[in-house]
Scaffold this active site. Structure first.
Site, PDB file in Angstrom:
ATOM      1  N   MET A 295    -117.527  -3.014  72.291  1.00  0.00           N
ATOM      2  CA  MET A 295    -118.359  -4.122  72.723  1.00  0.00           C
ATOM      3  C   MET A 295    -117.503  -5.355  72.997  1.00  0.00           C
ATOM      4  O   MET A 295    -117.593  -6.332  72.270  1.00  0.00           O
ATOM      5  CB  MET A 295    -119.407  -4.450  71.669  1.00  0.00           C
ATOM      6  CG  MET A 295    -120.354  -3.348  71.340  1.00  0.00           C
ATOM      7  SD  MET A 295    -121.670  -3.376  72.499  1.00  0.00           S
ATOM      8  CE  MET A 295    -122.798  -2.267  71.758  1.00  0.00           C
ATOM      9  N   PRO A 296    -116.661  -5.328  73.997  1.00  0.00           N
ATOM     10  CA  PRO A 296    -115.826  -6.493  74.283  1.00  0.00           C
ATOM     11  C   PRO A 296    -116.650  -7.695  74.745  1.00  0.00           C
ATOM     12  O   PRO A 296    -117.566  -7.569  75.550  1.00  0.00           O
ATOM     13  CB  PRO A 296    -114.919  -6.017  75.411  1.00  0.00           C
ATOM     14  CG  PRO A 296    -114.967  -4.531  75.358  1.00  0.00           C
ATOM     15  CD  PRO A 296    -116.317  -4.189  74.844  1.00  0.00           C
ATOM     16  N   HIS A 297    -116.288  -8.856  74.214  1.00  0.00           N
ATOM     17  CA  HIS A 297    -116.872 -10.130  74.637  1.00  0.00           C
ATOM     18  C   HIS A 297    -115.722 -11.051  75.022  1.00  0.00           C
ATOM     19  O   HIS A 297    -114.768 -11.220  74.257  1.00  0.00           O
ATOM     20  CB  HIS A 297    -117.692 -10.763  73.510  1.00  0.00           C
ATOM     21  CG  HIS A 297    -118.169 -12.142  73.858  1.00  0.00           C
ATOM     22  ND1 HIS A 297    -119.138 -12.371  74.805  1.00  0.00           N
ATOM     23  CD2 HIS A 297    -117.779 -13.353  73.411  1.00  0.00           C
ATOM     24  CE1 HIS A 297    -119.333 -13.673  74.918  1.00  0.00           C
ATOM     25  NE2 HIS A 297    -118.519 -14.292  74.081  1.00  0.00           N
TER      26      HIS A 297
ATOM     27  N   SER B  84    -119.645  -8.442  77.757  1.00  0.00           N
ATOM     28  CA  SER B  84    -120.287  -9.735  77.980  1.00  0.00           C
ATOM     29  C   SER B  84    -119.207 -10.773  78.256  1.00  0.00           C
ATOM     30  O   SER B  84    -118.097 -10.691  77.737  1.00  0.00           O
ATOM     31  CB  SER B  84    -121.146 -10.142  76.784  1.00  0.00           C
ATOM     32  OG  SER B  84    -120.389 -10.144  75.598  1.00  0.00           O
TER      33      SER B  84
END
Length: 76
Positions: free
Chosen positions: A1-3, A41
């Site tokens: 889940m890279p942000h 995101s």
């Protein structure tokens, strides 16, 4: 889940430019993290130049200099 959280000045982006930037960053993240597009995101936060030192340099850059994988070519 890279942000990805981008803070910058003094550039203003219109909605089309923001979308293009987010799409380009998303493509890079997908490629390097082997992620799905739906897990990425991206935030773009404008910081006034006069606030850069207090809000970004002093709190996020300088204290983490040893952990940065790309260090800035300037100092304050």
């Amino acid at each position: 889940m890279p942000h990805v959280d981008i803070k910058s000045f003094p550039r203003d982006f219109n909605d089309e430019q923001k979308t293009a930037l987010a799409n380009a960053i998303t493509e890079v993240i997908i490629r390097h993290f082997n992620s799905k597009e739906s897990s990425v995101s991206v935030a773009l936060n404008a910081v006034a130049e006069e606030n850069w030192k207090a809000q970004v340099w002093d709190t996020e850059i300088a204290p983490q200099m040893e952990m940065l994988i790309k260090k800035p070519g300037y100092s304050l």
